[in-house]
Design a protein around this motif. Structure first.
Motif, mmCIF file in Angstrom:
data_model
loop_
_atom_site.group_PDB
_atom_site.id
_atom_site.type_symbol
_atom_site.label_atom_id
_atom_site.label_comp_id
_atom_site.label_asym_id
_atom_site.label_seq_id
_atom_site.Cartn_x
_atom_site.Cartn_y
_atom_site.Cartn_z
ATOM 1 N N GLU A 145 7.460 -5.477 -15.744
ATOM 2 C CA GLU A 145 8.077 -6.398 -15.206
ATOM 3 C C GLU A 145 10.029 -6.367 -14.651
ATOM 4 O OE1 GLU A 145 8.422 -10.703 -17.012
ATOM 5 O OE2 GLU A 145 6.125 -10.375 -17.283
ATOM 6 N N ARG A 146 10.369 -5.064 -15.436
ATOM 7 C CA ARG A 146 11.317 -4.293 -14.592
ATOM 8 C C ARG A 146 10.923 -3.388 -14.389
ATOM 9 N NH1 ARG A 146 12.788 -4.543 -20.306
ATOM 10 N NH2 ARG A 146 11.352 -2.844 -20.902
ATOM 11 N N SER A 147 10.688 -2.501 -13.908
ATOM 12 C CA SER A 147 10.394 -1.024 -13.333
ATOM 13 C C SER A 147 10.030 -1.123 -11.869
ATOM 14 C CB SER A 147 9.106 -0.275 -14.023
ATOM 15 O OG SER A 147 7.714 -1.067 -13.993
ATOM 16 N N THR A 148 8.599 -2.449 -11.561
ATOM 17 C CA THR A 148 9.169 -2.820 -10.396
ATOM 18 C C THR A 148 8.932 -3.406 -9.321
ATOM 19 O OG1 THR A 148 6.601 -3.659 -10.886
ATOM 20 C CG2 THR A 148 6.891 -4.542 -9.051
ATOM 21 N N PRO A 149 10.444 -4.414 -9.486
ATOM 22 C CA PRO A 149 11.566 -4.214 -8.545
ATOM 23 C C PRO A 149 12.277 -2.697 -8.526
ATOM 24 C CG PRO A 149 11.126 -6.005 -10.620
ATOM 25 C CD PRO A 149 10.549 -5.431 -10.897
ATOM 26 N N GLU B 85 0.810 -1.103 0.182
ATOM 27 C CA GLU B 85 -0.026 -0.135 -0.109
ATOM 28 C C GLU B 85 0.925 1.176 0.067
ATOM 29 O OE1 GLU B 85 -2.917 2.402 -0.132
ATOM 30 O OE2 GLU B 85 -3.288 0.972 -0.598
ATOM 31 N N GLU B 86 1.607 1.505 1.037
ATOM 32 C CA GLU B 86 2.688 2.651 0.806
ATOM 33 C C GLU B 86 3.428 2.846 -0.848
ATOM 34 O OE1 GLU B 86 3.342 4.586 3.155
ATOM 35 O OE2 GLU B 86 2.201 4.406 3.976
ATOM 36 N N GLY B 87 3.564 1.863 -0.987
ATOM 37 C CA GLY B 87 5.026 1.621 -1.879
ATOM 38 C C GLY B 87 3.528 1.976 -3.504
ATOM 39 N N ARG B 88 2.410 1.739 -3.171
ATOM 40 C CA ARG B 88 1.400 2.144 -4.458
ATOM 41 C C ARG B 88 0.931 3.880 -4.115
ATOM 42 N NH1 ARG B 88 -1.314 -1.883 -2.899
ATOM 43 N NH2 ARG B 88 -1.068 -3.764 -3.585
ATOM 44 N N ALA B 89 1.172 3.821 -3.065
ATOM 45 C CA ALA B 89 0.914 5.115 -2.283
ATOM 46 C C ALA B 89 1.391 6.406 -2.973
ATOM 47 C CB ALA B 89 0.255 5.606 -1.191
ATOM 48 N N HIS B 90 3.011 6.425 -2.766
ATOM 49 C CA HIS B 90 4.367 7.303 -2.663
ATOM 50 C C HIS B 90 4.826 6.468 -3.604
ATOM 51 C CE1 HIS B 90 2.692 8.947 0.841
ATOM 52 N NE2 HIS B 90 2.309 7.505 1.544
ATOM 53 N N PHE C 109 6.121 4.429 5.939
ATOM 54 C CA PHE C 109 6.860 4.987 5.147
ATOM 55 C C PHE C 109 6.718 6.150 4.484
ATOM 56 C CE2 PHE C 109 7.870 4.952 0.639
ATOM 57 C CZ PHE C 109 9.232 4.453 0.391
ATOM 58 N N ARG C 110 5.474 7.796 4.222
ATOM 59 C CA ARG C 110 5.932 8.136 4.229
ATOM 60 C C ARG C 110 6.827 9.480 5.303
ATOM 61 N NH1 ARG C 110 1.334 12.664 6.178
ATOM 62 N NH2 ARG C 110 1.293 14.276 4.473
ATOM 63 N N LEU D 215 13.894 0.734 -4.729
ATOM 64 C CA LEU D 215 13.663 2.251 -4.245
ATOM 65 C C LEU D 215 13.204 2.020 -3.118
ATOM 66 C CD1 LEU D 215 14.514 5.228 -4.737
ATOM 67 C CD2 LEU D 215 11.897 5.050 -6.121
ATOM 68 N N TYR D 216 11.851 1.496 -2.207
ATOM 69 C CA TYR D 216 11.695 1.354 -0.925
ATOM 70 C C TYR D 216 12.492 1.091 0.157
ATOM 71 C CZ TYR D 216 8.110 0.017 2.207
ATOM 72 O OH TYR D 216 6.569 0.278 3.103
ATOM 73 N N SER D 217 13.118 0.006 -0.522
ATOM 74 C CA SER D 217 14.285 -0.363 0.793
ATOM 75 C C SER D 217 15.328 0.899 0.231
ATOM 76 C CB SER D 217 14.762 -1.640 -0.012
ATOM 77 O OG SER D 217 13.854 -2.418 0.105
ATOM 78 N N LEU D 218 15.551 0.947 -0.673
ATOM 79 C CA LEU D 218 16.628 1.711 -0.449
ATOM 80 C C LEU D 218 16.290 3.671 0.324
ATOM 81 C CD1 LEU D 218 18.607 2.216 -3.820
ATOM 82 C CD2 LEU D 218 19.389 1.840 -1.227
#
Length: 168
Positions: free
Chosen positions: A84-88, A64-69, A125-126, A93-96
């Motif tokens: 398939e390339r951009s989602t990973p 949800e946080e990944g979708r929102a931000h 996450f926000r 980026l979420y992890s970074l």
């Protein structure tokens, strides 16, 4: 929490019936509504099924946080391979961002943006993304006078408020 459980058959046209374990939970005080949870592993106990369901929370919050931000699952590429390339990469980026936030606040005391109608006990996450943005944008984006660091084209306090609004 009160628990009731049993086994049933899940049937879809054209498929063999599949045994499922159902669990119904109920709050005796009535503060939470009853919830039905299902498992395709009929050997699991009701407590294991409820425990597995509760473990899903952190994963669902991440999505949800990944979708929102970050726009996960909202890509508008023309090919499945591009998605398939951009989602990973977006999950990376979420992890970074999360690691950056930890590096900026190793004590774990990340500032939490509060609203008058909703009090958050911990950072989301926000909040972490806003802290990372403020750090990155505040470094060299708005240079100041070398002789007087408080002098910019707009007052420093206004610039900080604008930066805060842009980061959140």
């Amino acid at each position: 929490m009160e628990i009731c459980t049993g086994t049933a058959l899940w049937y879809r046209y054209g498929s063999d019936p599949l045994p499922i374990r159902w669990v119904l939970t109920r709050d005796p005080q009535g503060k939470r509504p009853p919830k039905a949870i299902f498992s395709t592993d009929p050997t699991q106990t009701a407590e294991q099924i409820v425990s597995d369901f509760m473990k899903r929370w952190s994963l669902e919050v991440t999505f949800e946080e990944g979708r929102a931000h970050l726009g996960i699952e909202t890509q508008r590429q023309w090919s499945d391979l591009a998605i398939e390339r951009s989602t990973p990469l977006l999950f990376g980026l979420y992890s970074l961002v999360t690691l950056f936030g930890q590096a900026l606040h190793p004590d774990g005391q990340i500032p939490v943006a509060q609203a008058a109608w909703y009090r958050k006990p911990t950072a989301t996450f926000r909040d972490v993304l806003a802290v990372v943005r403020q750090h990155l944008w505040g470094q060299r984006t708005f240079p100041t006078s070398p002789t007087d660091p408080a002098v910019v084209l707009v007052p420093r306090s206004t610039l900080e408020r604008l930066s805060f609004a842009a980061c959140y």
